[in-house]
Each structure stands twice: as structure tokens, then as C-alpha cells.
Scaffold this active site. Structure first.
Site, short mmCIF file in Angstrom:
data_model
loop_
_atom_site.label_atom_id
_atom_site.label_comp_id
_atom_site.label_asym_id
_atom_site.label_seq_id
_atom_site.Cartn_x
_atom_site.Cartn_y
_atom_site.Cartn_z
N PHE A 267 33.57 52.67 -20.00
CA PHE A 267 33.03 52.92 -18.67
C PHE A 267 31.72 53.71 -18.72
O PHE A 267 30.85 53.55 -17.89
CB PHE A 267 34.02 53.74 -17.84
CG PHE A 267 35.25 53.02 -17.40
CD1 PHE A 267 35.18 52.02 -16.44
CD2 PHE A 267 36.49 53.35 -17.91
CE1 PHE A 267 36.32 51.38 -15.98
CE2 PHE A 267 37.65 52.72 -17.47
CZ PHE A 267 37.56 51.73 -16.51
N SER A 298 34.66 43.79 -20.95
CA SER A 298 34.35 45.01 -20.22
C SER A 298 35.63 45.74 -19.87
O SER A 298 36.71 45.14 -19.84
CB SER A 298 33.59 44.68 -18.94
OG SER A 298 34.45 44.11 -17.97
N ASP A 299 35.53 47.02 -19.59
CA ASP A 299 36.66 47.70 -18.97
C ASP A 299 36.67 47.30 -17.49
O ASP A 299 35.73 46.69 -16.97
CB ASP A 299 36.56 49.21 -19.14
CG ASP A 299 37.93 49.87 -19.16
OD1 ASP A 299 38.88 49.31 -18.58
OD2 ASP A 299 38.06 50.96 -19.76
N TRP A 300 37.73 47.66 -16.79
CA TRP A 300 37.95 47.22 -15.42
C TRP A 300 36.75 47.58 -14.53
O TRP A 300 36.46 48.75 -14.31
CB TRP A 300 39.22 47.89 -14.88
CG TRP A 300 39.67 47.41 -13.54
CD1 TRP A 300 39.12 47.73 -12.33
CD2 TRP A 300 40.77 46.53 -13.26
NE1 TRP A 300 39.80 47.11 -11.31
CE2 TRP A 300 40.82 46.37 -11.85
CE3 TRP A 300 41.71 45.88 -14.05
CZ2 TRP A 300 41.79 45.58 -11.23
CZ3 TRP A 300 42.67 45.09 -13.44
CH2 TRP A 300 42.71 44.95 -12.03
#
Length: 763
Positions: A267, A298-300
Site C-alpha cells: 500500500f 496489487s494489494d486491495w
């Protein structure tokens, strides 16, 4: 370009000459392009064959990871089925209905244009149904086999639900116990984290990614996530490149060398650029240097969060920046889905770049053998909560539990009359810890359940109903139970919700009225054993003198209760050692053992504690060095610390040579004797200090460790071997090399103690 060339040997006398030559040689080189490992030609040919048949829209579809929050349930929307049918989705997360998993996969394989199977993902962090200790607890085992077995069992159970991809292991170095996700970390040391990272990958992927009982691992969060300012999750990260390369990068290199199938971008920003849009980190470092050939997810929502960062103007710009940086798959957000086609038409992103994303994703699907075997085998039940799985979970909890204090009270005799008190004594959900989505409280073995099964002579009174409870209405009954017992077992700590993602704490004392209750119990005069269940080190300087023993059990998982019963009553011994420095107070953080000396290092004979300062004393009379007036300069318990039920004596440390040359081995030996009355296991640790470097070096660095089991009175000689390869570091000119000079070496039980010797490294 940033200097990528590596030199193996360099002496300080010719350092700057070599550096100048290296810079000249590199000045006209083109930017490093991503490199891939040599992979099976058949797979690569298959990838190209599949890609040639795909439309632009289908390639974009492979980059889309769709799903819901882990809490959401409901019907499978028709539009979702249509998207799969059209080849517009590459993977799903948090689809936990087996019928839905089968239906979606059947549509993808049998009805989509090219029959490309889906990957189903889930956060399976420290177990699926059978929960092991949280990762920070597993790190306290200092045992690669424990880490490997835990992830192998997790993969076996989870794959029976169609989950073939997990978002683990987390390999973020964590130096701040305020940070909630320290619970998920491997601790503060890059060497230990690298060993554990490799083991986790080997366990999840079972050394055979094509097996239907394996899962693709995901090394996360690349990179620097654990260095967030103030321990506040998602916050800013500023890292010099030597610090990034010497501390934060090694665990990822180890995981990738072990074959990690995927990597997750973090992030956070690093030095002003969010990692999801950071071309240098994702291309130059991850692809170019580490030779990673899986795919990056990607992260959320981290793609579109670049807008809030102030790095992207809007969703379209966020998609452009991510694509240029080399992000293969986007989790949850839809920047690629909504804008990638237009970006290619506008020439801001090339179709060749998209082809690389699709190739990387299809490559992992082929390695997972999903094209040939896309469905869950009918006979694969996962053996959920199998006796063998529970036995391993109990063993892991025993190996993870750290004995921090023991005033000759533990282990208890079998006949001891015990008062079991505290908000964590019978909390089946809370002891599972963070990231335990699929664990079931009905299968959790709590301390009270374990005591009942073993017919322990105990009375249970909570005193507090949950860890944050501030009421005192239960104190009276708890005190009466304590007065009627021989020993008080107080199970305290923090609930699972108080650690994990977004769960940072500024004050990491025992929450609620736990300290107040312990103080009241201490007035009874009965011995107190404090058992802490928590996702982080808990500051206990305000209570340490009121208790006779302290056990850190972390959040121990499904079998924590039985493991603690065996430890408390001496059937097993606590084998854990701290994977992080334990602070005296949150104000001391971040704290880590491998810090620099500074120009004015703190020393015991120069330190005057604040309460001892004479009134009106002269300003500079106390000595000006690096410490806090109130708490000094040491942690409460050092990295690597942990007591046993016996005692060990270290003697006769020796090095094989006073001087070694580059690429020659040095042997360090020491004799360890069990001087206690019980057999026991000791964790022998080797630390090294590079005394003078081209950049300042840490006061100690962990280089080796070994578990040894000694019978009472037995002596063993422990041997460690290191070479100049173990002494390399990246300096301010990005040269990765060992340097000539003096090195101190310690063999001891933790980072603050040990027998010392030294040697020299020369050409």
C-alpha cells in the site's frame, strides 16, 4: 541508471578508485530491463500459443482479480457469470461457496473463448481450519520446519475448498510493536525472516506447484510496508537504498529464490512513490535483480489509492502508472478494466506491456496445472482438523511460547490448586488471532478446556469479560478464588481484533482493567503466572514486579490451550525465543537490536536514571549520550531472548583463525553445558559486528543459530561456519561487498549477551 553491478571483493584502500571506474562503465548503459528465469520451454511455448489466440479484451481480463470482502455472502450474480464467460476475469478471492467455485471454473474452462481457468484466492495466513500460532508467534519458534509444516497443512486444507492461491507469507521486517500487522510479520531480523520466508514458500507450494493440494504463495508486501511512520498502518515510508537492500529486501529475495509464484505490491509509498506505481522497485529490482518471473498483484485497491496519495490524478492515470510500473494484476479496483484498452489506443501503454502481464499470469496458471486439472479432486477432503494437523499445531504453539520471567514457580506440580483468572482464559475466537477467517471456535482448545480434559485442580473466574473490559464488578469473585488457590494463572493480553491490518495501537500496555486486577490479585500474596495472548509484544513494566512468571503465548491458534497446559505443568518446556525486541514502553519505539552505535553510544556507567538526578544539577553533568532519561537505552527483553526450565552455561568461544581471506570459511565454536536439573533445549545464536565500514554498521547482526538439546549435566560443542559472503552489505554507492577490517563475534543466548571473540578479513 542506479548502479546494479556487484563486486565481490573490495579493499578500503582502493574503494574510491574502483567506484569511479564502475560509475564510468555504467554511465552509458541502457536502463535495466526485466529478466526472467529459465523456465520450461514447453510451458513458454504454451503461453505464446494461448496469447496468440487472445483478444485485447481477454488479455485485460486476465489482469482482473475480482471478489468481495471476506464477510460478504450471497447469490452468484448473473453479470459475474457473464464476465467469466467473456474472459473478462482472471481470478477471484473470497469465494467460499464450493458450488460457486465449481460453477465459475466450469464456465471459465468450458465457455470462455480460450478456456483459461480461474485462480481462486484467500487470505490463508497461519492456517485454514486448523489454525497455527500467528506468524509472529511462528517466528518465535526460530524453526524453518515448523513454518514449512504449518503452511503445508494450511495449503492441504484450503485447497479442498478450491483455494489455490494464498496471500502469504508476509515478509515485512517489523521494528515497531505499535504496528498492528507486526502480528503477521516474521519479526525484525532479515536473516531469520529470510529463513522463514523460504520455508513458508516451500510449505505452501509443496515443492510441486502442480499438485492439487498445493497453493501459490504470495510474498508480500513488496516493499517497506513494516517501516510505516509511527507504526501507523498504510503510512509513509522513507528508506535509504542501503537500508532497503540490507534489511527489507533479503526476505523477498529468499522467497523468490525458493520459487514464490506471486508477489504483492504494498500500500505504502517508498521515498515519495507508491510501490504499486514504482517502476524502479517492480521492474528494476523485482524483475531485473531478483529475476522474478511470476506475477505481481496489487494489494486491495492500492492502484486507485494512488489518487489519495497524490500520485495519480484519477482512476485512468492510476491504471497508466501501474501498467508502466509493471503491475500484472489489480486486486478489487477496476482501473485496468475501465481504462487499459483506451490507454493502449492512446499509446500511453503498449500492447506488448499488456502481453507481459497476461504471460506472467498464464505462466502461473500453467505451473498450477489448472489447464489440465482445473477442478477440486473429488476425493480431496482436506482432512480438516485431522489429528495429525492438530498435533502439529500444538507442537508449533509449544515451540512458539516464550518464557520471559520465572521466579522458580514454573513448572507447576500436577497437584497444584490453581485459580484460573483473566479475559483470555476461555476465549476460543480470540486465541486464534488475526487472519483467522476460516477457523471455528467450536474446534478451539482453550486453556480451560485443556485443564478440564486433564482433570487439573482449578477454579475458573474471568474477573474481566474481555480484554478491554474496564469494569471492576468481577474483581471480588476473582480475588476470592485466588485466596483459595496455591497459584494464580492469569490469562491476559489483547483480543484478536486489537492486532492485524489497520489495528495499530499507540499504547501497548495490557488494555482495559487488566493491570488493575493483577495489582489486586498480587495483594493476596499468592504467586502469579501471567500468560499473555496477544498479536504483539505488550509493555509490562507496570506489572512485571507483581508477577512471578510471564509466558508469551502470542495468539497460539487452535491448540493453544493444550500447548499451554503442557508447558505450565512441565510436560513440555517453552521453546520460543523473541523474534523482536520487547520494549519497555511504546515511547521507545521503533526499537531493534541491530541499530547503529551513534557517535555517543549509551553506556551503563554514564547513565543516570531521571529519578536519581540531583535537583539543580549542572546541565552537562549527567553525560551526553543516546538514551532516554526515564527508561534508559535497553529493551525490556532483547531480541532472541527466552528462558528455559533449566540453565545453560556458555564457555570456550573460539575462532579457527585470527584472519581469513575472502571466500575462505571461518569456524566459530563454543561449548554449551546444561547446568540445571532438567533436560532442555537451547537456541545458540551467532552475532557479528563489522567494526568499521564505508557506511556505519549495526552493533550486531544475526548470522547463524542452532537448536541443541542437552540432558542435565551434558556439554556440547556448537560449530558455526561463515565466510565473506555472510559479511557483505550494500553501501551508499550501492556496491554490495564485504570489506576488509576487524569483526567482532558473539556466541550467546540472545542479542544482548554472549561470549566475544574477533577476527580480521583481508585480501
Amino acid at each position: 541508471m542506479k548502479l546494479q553491478q556487484r563486486t565481490k571483493h573490495i579493499t578500503k584502500s582502493i574503494f574510491f578508485i574502483l567506484l569511479s571506474l564502475l560509475l564510468i562503465n555504467c554511465a552509458n548503459e541502457e536502463k535495466t530491463t526485466p529478466k526472467t528465469n529459465a523456465v520450461d520451454d514447453k510451458i513458454e511455448a504454451r503461453i505464446n500459443e494461448i496469447l496468440a489466440k487472445m483478444t485485447l479484451e481477454e488479455k485485460i481480463g486476465q489482469t482482473n482479480l475480482r471478489g468481495t470482502s471476506s464477510r460478504v455472502e450471497g447469490q452468484l450474480p448473473e453479470e459475474l457469470k457473464t464476465a467469466v464467460r467473456n474472459g473478462e476475469i482472471g481470478a477471484f478471492l473470497n469465494v467460499m461457496n464450493l458450488d460457486y467455485v465449481k460453477e465459475l471454473q466450469k464456465i471459465a474452462v468450458e465457455e470462455s473463448p480460450n478456456g483459461i481457468p480461474l485462480i481462486f484466492a484467500r487470505d490463508v495466513i497461519h492456517g485454514f481450519k486448523t489454525l497455527f500460532p500467528i506468524p509472529l508467534g511462528l517466528a518465535a519458534s526460530w524453526d524453518a520446519e515448523t513454518a514449512r509444516v504449518s503452511s503445508e497443512i494450511a495449503a492441504f486444507e484450503a485447497s479442498s475448498a478450491g483455494i489455490r492461491w494464498t496471500f502469504a507469507p508476509m515478509l515485512d521486517i517489523a521494528r515497531d510493536s505499535r504496528w498492528g500487522r507486526i502480528a503477521e510479520s516474521p519479526g525484525e531480523d532479515p536473516y531469520l525472516a529470510s529463513i522463514l520466508g523460504k520455508a513458508y514458500v516451500e510449505g505452501f507450494q509443496s515443492n510441486d506447484l502442480s499438485s492439487p493440494t498445493s497453493m501459490a504463495a504470495c510474498a508480500k508486501h513488496f516493499i517497506g510496508y513494516g517501516a510505516a511512520i509511527g507504526g501507523r498502518d498504510y503510512n509513509t515510508v522513507n528508506l535509504s537504498e542501503p537500508l532497503l537492500r540490507n534489511i527489507y529486501l533479503p526476505p523477498f529475495k529468499s522467497a523468490i529464490d525458493a520459487g514464490a509464484a506471486t508477489v504483492m505490491s504494498s500500500f505504502n509509498e517508498v521515498n515519495g512513490i507508491p510501490v504499486t506505481g514504482n517502476e524502479f522497485l517492480l521492474k528494476d529490482v523485482l524483475r531485473g535483480e531478483l529475476n522474478f518471473d511470476g506475477f505481481v498483484v496489487s494489494d486491495w485497491d492500492s492502484t486507485v489509492e494512488m489518487i489519495a496519495h497524490g500520485f495519480a490524478r484519477d482512476e485512468k492515470h492510476a491504471g497508466e502508472l501501474s501498467a508502466i510500473a509493471g503491475l500484472d494484476m489489480e486486486m478489487s479496483s477496476e482501473a485496468y478494466e475501465n481504462h487499459l484498452k483506451k490507454l493502449i489506443e492512446e499509446g500511453k501503454v503498449t500492447e506488448a506491456q499488456l502481453d507481459e502481464f497476461a504471460k506472467n499470469i498464464v505462466r502461473i496458471k500453467l505451473r498450477l496445472n489448472l489447464f489440465e486439472n482445473p477442478y477440486i479432486p473429488k476425493d480431496h477432503t482436506g482432512n480438516l482438523y485431522a489429528e495429525a494437523h492438530l498435533a502439529e499445531a500444538k507442537k508449533a504453539a509449544i515451540k512458539s511460547t516464550v518464557l520471559l520471567k520465572n521466579e522458580s514457580i514454573l513448572p507447576l506440580k500436577e497437584t497444584t490448586k490453581v485459580a484460573v483468572i483473566g479475559p483470555m482464559a476461555n476465549k476460543p475466537h480470540e486465541q486464534l488471532g488475526t487472519w483467522s477467517f476460516d477457523g471455528e471456535r467450536t474446534h478451539t482448545n482453550t486453556p480451560t478446556i485443556a485443564f478440564e480434559k486433564a482433570n487439573v485442580n482449578f477454579q475458573f473466574v474471568e474477573g474481566l469479560t474481555y480484554s478491554r473490559d474496564k469494569t471492576t464488578k468481577g474483581f471480588g469473585e476473582a480475588i476470592r478464588a485466588a485466596k483459595n488457590a496455591d497459584v494464580i494463572l492469569f490469562f491476559g493480553g489483547e483480543e484478536a481484533i486489537l492486532s492485524g491490518e489497520a489495528h495499530s495501537r499507540a499504547n501497548i500496555d495490557l488494555p482495559g482493567a487488566q493491570v488493575e486486577l493483577l495489582k489486586e490479585l498480587a495483594k493476596t500474596g499468592k504467586p502469579i503466572v501471567l500468560v499473555i495472548m496477544a498479536g504483539r509484544p505488550i509493555t509490562i513494566t507496570n506489572i512485571i514486579d507483581d508477577v512471578d512468571a510471564v509466558l508469551m503465548a502470542w495468539h497460539p491458534g487452535t491448540m493453544g490451550g493444550e500447548a499451554l497446559r503442557e508447558i505450565i505443568f512441565g510436560i513440555s518446556e517453552p521453546q520460543g525465543r523473541l523474534p523482536v525486541s520487547w520494549p519497555k514502553t511504546a515511547g521507545q519505539l521503533p526499537y531493534f537490536y541491530n541499530h547503529k552505535n551513534t557517535g555517543r553510544p549509551a553506556e551503563a556507567d554514564q547513565f543516570t536514571q531521571m529519578d536519581s538526578i540531583p535537583i539543580g544539577v549542572w546541565q552537562s553533568s549527567l553525560g551526553n549520550d543516546s538514551h532516554y532519561l526515564d527508561i534508559g537505552y535497553t529493551p525490556h527483553f532483547p531480541f532472541g531472548y527466552g528462558l528455559s526450565y533449566t540453565e545453560f552455561k556458555y564457555e570456550n568461544v573460539a575462532v579457527s583463525n585470527d584472519t581469513i581471506n575472502f571466500n575462505k570459511e571461518l569456524t566459530i565454536t563454543a561449548s554449551i553445558t546444561n547446568t540445571g536439573k532438567r533436560d532442555g533445549t537451547e537456541l545458540v545464536q551467532l552475532y557479528v559486528q563489522d567494526v568499521v565500514g564505508s557506511i556505519t554498521r549495526p552493533i550486531r547482526e544475526l548470522k547463524r543459530f542452532e537448536h541443541i538439546h542437552l540432558k542435565s549435566g551434558e556439554t556440547k560443542e556448537v560449530t558455526f561456519k561463515i565466510s565473506s559472503e555472510d559479511l557483505k552489505f550494500v553501501n551508499h554507492k550501492l556496491i554490495d561487498a564485504a570489506e576488509e577490517g576487524k569483526f567482532n563475534v558473539w556466541v550467546g543466548p540472545n542479542a544482548a549477551q554472549g561470549l566475544e571473540s574477533s577476527f580480521y578479513l583481508k585480501e
